[in-house]
Write an enzyme that holds these catalytic residues in place. Sequence first.
Site, PDB file in Angstrom:
ATOM      1  N   ASP A  56       0.818  -1.221   0.000  1.00  0.00           N
ATOM      2  CA  ASP A  56       0.000   0.000   0.000  1.00  0.00           C
ATOM      3  C   ASP A  56       0.851   1.271   0.000  1.00  0.00           C
ATOM      4  OD1 ASP A  56      -2.131  -1.866   0.465  1.00  0.00           O
ATOM      5  OD2 ASP A  56      -1.771  -1.714   2.625  1.00  0.00           O
ATOM      6  N   GLU A 263     -11.721   0.111  -3.042  1.00  0.00           N
ATOM      7  CA  GLU A 263     -10.844   0.669  -2.007  1.00  0.00           C
ATOM      8  C   GLU A 263      -9.682   1.395  -2.689  1.00  0.00           C
ATOM      9  OE1 GLU A 263      -9.434  -2.649   0.278  1.00  0.00           O
ATOM     10  OE2 GLU A 263      -8.313  -3.523  -1.390  1.00  0.00           O
TER      11      GLU A 263
END
Length: 362
Positions: A56, A263
């Site tokens: 991420d 997301e």
Amino acid sequence: MKRNIVILASAITALCSCNDGASDKAPVADSSEVKTAPENNKYTSQPLVTHIYTADPSAHVFNGRIYIYPSHDTATGTPENDNGDHFNMMDYHILSMDSVGGKITDHGVALNIKDIPWAGRQLWAPDAAFANDTYYLYFPVKDKKDVFHIGVATSKTPEGPFTAEKEPIKGSYSIDPCVFKDDNGSFYMYFGGIWGGQLQKWNNNKYDSAGKLHQPDELAVLPRVAKLSADMKSFAEPVKEIKILDSTGHLYKEKNNDQRFFEAAWMHKYNGKYYFSYSTGDTHNIVYAIGDSPYGPFTYKGLLLAPVEGWTNHHSIIEKDGKWYLFYHDVQLSGKTHLRNVKVAPLVYNADGSIQTVHSQK
């Protein structure tokens, strides 16, 4: 088109070849027992670091240097499920480098979950910003009632360590904060994630523990945005939904899961346009949409990053020295969904403002 892909792949390999294992610090024992993998030529890019698992990646340029704010994956033995309980991260390590392809520094633990007073578990994908002569680290974590909120921590240096506020940002919820600074100096936070990210449990900014995922013919759950106050620790307005439209101007339904939001929101600006990019989750795409306002609406334009090896897909985009780069992750080092490694690739725009799709494997 095939020739362009080959040229792009060659450029990526060249710029990333010196990154593998290039950390300023000696490898340290991680709970995941990372094993350095030899360079594998099937991949377009190689991992930026191999002594810990990272994912991420939120990248930023501060003081002329690239700083990467990733999640820190560890093997905790938590059983896997669709809510992502096995993504049981407990701290953040911040990475930095002078330029893409350069030597990478791991600055050590910048924030630990035990130093966040309100936190319960699962310290997921963060982001960072600079204002007021201060660096702000934004992070999602479940509170002691197992509900995700977004917190903020501060430091006088981009690498930390960071000191967390005693409470989460009022009105915040779900996961994956992305903080974007517009040309006029205003900051906006984009956030949200369905399934384990709990966004489906929030309606009109109110939590419903019984909230369910939408059915295929229902409208898809929308991402969220809020302008930040001058103190960078609170919202200046109520949280708003962001409309993502197809080419005919219609909102997506849940069954359009190769294009609807799941997301990993990211915002950047290019030639005066706002580019909102995100993960489609269960179809594993990173896609992008373009709008004329930081609030949207945004019209879907195409595939930004093709599916990577591993279940998740999460990215960020920066400009450095006139060149654009895409940061992302896959599971080259471990082969396991929850033990990932961050990478970087060049990002190429076409003359019409569209983006050429990046492929993580050759």
